[in-house]
Design a protein around this motif. Structure first.
Motif, PDB file in Angstrom:
ATOM      1  N   ILE A  14       0.850  -1.186   0.000  1.00 37.09           N
ATOM      2  CA  ILE A  14       0.000   0.000   0.000  1.00 37.09           C
ATOM      3  C   ILE A  14       0.887   1.237   0.000  1.00 37.09           C
ATOM      4  O   ILE A  14       1.809   1.351   0.812  1.00 37.09           O
ATOM      5  CB  ILE A  14      -0.952   0.011   1.204  1.00 37.09           C
ATOM      6  N   THR A  15       0.608   2.122  -0.928  1.00 38.37           N
ATOM      7  CA  THR A  15       1.367   3.359  -1.033  1.00 38.37           C
ATOM      8  C   THR A  15       0.399   4.539  -1.017  1.00 38.37           C
ATOM      9  O   THR A  15      -0.755   4.405  -1.423  1.00 38.37           O
ATOM     10  CB  THR A  15       2.241   3.372  -2.312  1.00 38.37           C
ATOM     11  N   PRO A  44      -4.879   6.028  -0.298  1.00 41.98           N
ATOM     12  CA  PRO A  44      -4.121   4.778  -0.336  1.00 41.98           C
ATOM     13  C   PRO A  44      -4.360   4.018  -1.637  1.00 41.98           C
ATOM     14  O   PRO A  44      -5.485   3.954  -2.139  1.00 41.98           O
ATOM     15  CB  PRO A  44      -4.685   3.997   0.850  1.00 41.98           C
ATOM     16  N   SER A  51      -3.460   0.233  -3.412  1.00 44.49           N
ATOM     17  CA  SER A  51      -2.942  -1.114  -3.195  1.00 44.49           C
ATOM     18  C   SER A  51      -2.267  -1.618  -4.462  1.00 44.49           C
ATOM     19  O   SER A  51      -2.882  -1.625  -5.532  1.00 44.49           O
ATOM     20  CB  SER A  51      -4.076  -2.073  -2.826  1.00 44.49           C
ATOM     21  N   THR A  69      -1.059  -4.837  -6.038  1.00 49.28           N
ATOM     22  CA  THR A  69      -1.170  -6.285  -5.885  1.00 49.28           C
ATOM     23  C   THR A  69      -0.720  -6.977  -7.159  1.00 49.28           C
ATOM     24  O   THR A  69      -0.490  -6.351  -8.181  1.00 49.28           O
ATOM     25  CB  THR A  69      -2.619  -6.696  -5.558  1.00 49.28           C
TER      26      THR A  69
END
Length: 105
Positions: free
Chosen positions: A6-7, A23, A25, A27
């Motif tokens: 998460i960035t 946020p 994600s 993935t």
């Protein structure tokens, strides 16, 4: 087990204010594919079985938040025309979500 990185992505305003970030994600491709398949099945199943309220707008094909605004304005106008009371409560879930995401557990 699949994990996401998460960035925080800056939106606008002061860079020192945490609420100005959202946020994201990151993935794997397999995780994104599964997410897409599950979402597709849910978005088919729910409307067919009338699980969405008539008041649900946004995230549903053909039912945008702009359409919701037009519908609610029409409803308010009709009520005001017949001298009915119109009560409105506004809530800001975006800030509540940001505070939830930034809380340490």
């Amino acid at each position: 087990m699949e994990y996401a990185h998460i960035t925080a992505v800056f939106k606008k305003g002061s860079k020192s204010d945490p609420s100005n970030y959202r946020p994201i994600s990151l993935t794997s491709v397999i995780c994104k594919l599964m997410e897409s398949l599950v979402r597709g099945h849910i978005m088919e199943f729910f409307p067919q079985n009338n699980y969405f309220s008539k008041s649900q707008f946004g995230f549903i094909k053909g039912r945008s938040t702009a359409l919701q605004l037009l519908c609610i304005m029409d409803d308010w106008t009709k009520n005001l025309d017949i001298d009915a009371q119109v009560d409105i409560i506004y809530t800001d879930f975006a800030k509540a979500l940001i505070r939830f995401l930034l809380t340490d557990y």
